[in-house]
Scaffold this motif. Structure first.
Motif, PDB file in Angstrom:
ATOM      1  N   UNK A 282      39.784  42.097  42.012  1.00 21.38           N
ATOM      2  CA  UNK A 282      41.020  42.128  42.784  1.00 21.38           C
ATOM      3  C   UNK A 282      41.757  40.793  42.723  1.00 21.38           C
ATOM      4  N   UNK A 283      41.072  39.753  42.260  1.00 24.73           N
ATOM      5  CA  UNK A 283      41.753  38.461  42.138  1.00 24.73           C
ATOM      6  C   UNK A 283      42.543  38.350  40.844  1.00 24.73           C
ATOM      7  N   UNK A 284      42.287  39.310  39.943  1.00 22.34           N
ATOM      8  CA  UNK A 284      42.984  39.289  38.654  1.00 22.34           C
ATOM      9  C   UNK A 284      43.952  40.463  38.613  1.00 22.34           C
ATOM     10  N   UNK A 285      45.211  40.218  38.954  1.00 22.94           N
ATOM     11  CA  UNK A 285      46.231  41.252  38.988  1.00 22.94           C
ATOM     12  C   UNK A 285      47.269  40.988  37.885  1.00 22.94           C
ATOM     13  N   UNK A 286      47.954  42.085  37.477  1.00 17.09           N
ATOM     14  CA  UNK A 286      49.041  41.998  36.495  1.00 17.09           C
ATOM     15  C   UNK A 286      48.558  41.449  35.142  1.00 17.09           C
ATOM     16  N   UNK A 287      47.333  41.797  34.770  1.00 17.02           N
ATOM     17  CA  UNK A 287      46.840  41.359  33.462  1.00 17.02           C
ATOM     18  C   UNK A 287      46.574  42.537  32.525  1.00 17.02           C
ATOM     19  N   UNK A 288      47.020  43.771  32.904  1.00 15.92           N
ATOM     20  CA  UNK A 288      46.812  44.921  32.036  1.00 15.92           C
ATOM     21  C   UNK A 288      47.728  44.812  30.812  1.00 15.92           C
ATOM     22  N   UNK A 289      47.335  45.495  29.720  1.00 13.16           N
ATOM     23  CA  UNK A 289      48.142  45.477  28.483  1.00 13.16           C
ATOM     24  C   UNK A 289      48.495  46.902  28.070  1.00 13.16           C
TER      25      UNK A 289
END
Length: 361
Positions: A282-289
């Motif tokens: 949950x700390x890593x957001x907006x990193x999808x490709x």
């Protein structure tokens, strides 16, 4: 005239004075008697009865001009031994050796231990132990005070007197499993004063009974980092009921929560593209490709990829011509067609729509 220097009343005419001094302590027998020290501070013949008697047994006891009254208790040195009774009825210093030794059987002797007849006397007959078990290992008159008292309730024994009985209430394990027991006062009168204490990490104490142990399972940090822990019921009977809560609101009971968030689950890339979320924490957001299915080399982070390019959008054909881009992919550039109204077609650029009527003669 001859006159004594120390006594002017003593004088003679024409002859020598016989003696000017007289030490009263030099008299035989001594005026103080035995067991006393005699001192004459003024030995002039005219000074009579000024000698001082001091008791050898107690130098603070003195008398002037007569013997002091000195007392000596000869029984203080236990001359009769441990099994006989000693009596010194006359403690005067001049009456030494008059103490009396008495056997338990009544035999007596003056000035020395008596010869006691060997007889039997069980000291336990008189209940010297006050209801405790009593044993007299040697019942002869010469072995008095050797009886043994043993507690019938609790533990303890003593020789020659009643025993002090103690009971360690913790020996019966009144606190049970998971608790320690301490009995500070083990006397028979202090019943029910033992203390039960819960073992760590539980907390709780009680006197005279088992404690109610509270166990806050969150004290062991079972949820790990970045999660909050709540144990609403800390009773020992309630186990693994704690709740772990992620910062994004995801919860779990009895263990760490799964706080991962797959951003691809909402299909942010749309159709014709594949979505990948490499770090789902949950700390890593907006990193999808987003990757174009038609061209895997086209990748966009945190947004849908632009997989097509309609070359007709830039209006490459001249006015009155129709533009068609059949593939609209980035690797198929200049494949659009421009079509004139009269059917003339050109690829990759504007068509020449003119008609030379002379060409047909």
């Amino acid at each position: 005239t001859c006159t004594c220097d120390n006594d002017a009343t003593l004088s003679t005419i024409g002859v020598k004075v016989g003696s000017c001094t007289e030490d009263e302590c030099s008299l035989v027998p001594s005026p103080c008697g035995s067991g006393q020290k005699c001192e004459d501070p003024n030995t002039a013949k005219s000074s009579k009865f000024d000698y001082i008697c001091t008791c050898d047994s107690d130098p603070s006891v003195t008398e002037t001009g007569k013997a002091a009254i000195c007392e000596i208790d000869e029984c203080s040195s236990a001359p009769c031994g441990g099994t006989q009774t000693c009596l010194d009825s006359n403690k005067g210093a001049n009456s030494l050796g008059d103490f009396e030794c008495s056997c338990p059987t009544g035999v007596k002797k003056i000035g020395a231990p008596a010869t006691c007849a060997m007889g039997n006397k069980d000291e336990c007959v008189t209940d010297p132990c006050n209801g405790q078990q009593c044993i007299d290992p040697d019942t002869t008159d010469t072995a008095l005070g050797d009886f043994i008292c043993t507690c019938t309730t609790g533990k303890g024994s003593a020789t020659g007197q009643a025993a002090t009985c103690e009971i360690d209430e913790c020996e019966a394990n009144p606190c049970g499993v998971g608790q320690s027991c301490m009995d500070a006062d083990k006397s028979l009168l202090a019943s029910g004063d033992f203390v039960c204490t819960c073992d760590t990490p539980a907390t709780g104490t009680a006197t005279g009974k088992a404690a109610t142990c509270d166990v806050d399972e969150c004290t062991q940090s079972p949820c790990g980092v970045d999660q909050s822990c709540l144990d609403a019921d800390t009773s020992s009977a309630s186990s693994l009921d704690f709740t772990c809560t992620c910062k994004n609101g995801v919860t779990a009971t009895g263990g760490p929560a799964t706080c991962e968030v797959d951003e691809c689950s909402s299909s942010p890339c749309g159709t014709g593209q594949s979505c990948d979320d490499p770090d789902k924490s949950y700390t890593s957001q907006h990193d999808f490709t987003c990757t174009c299915d038609s061209d895997p080399s086209i990748v966009q982070v945190d947004a849908p990829a632009v997989c097509s390019k309609d070359e007709c959008a830039s209006q490459p054909c001249e006015a009155g011509q129709t533009c068609v881009d059949p593939k609209q992919t980035r690797d198929s550039l200049n494949d659009f067609t421009c079509t004139c109204n009269n059917g003339v077609v050109a690829t990759g650029g504007a068509a020449t729509c003119e008609i030379d009527e002379c060409a047909s003669s």
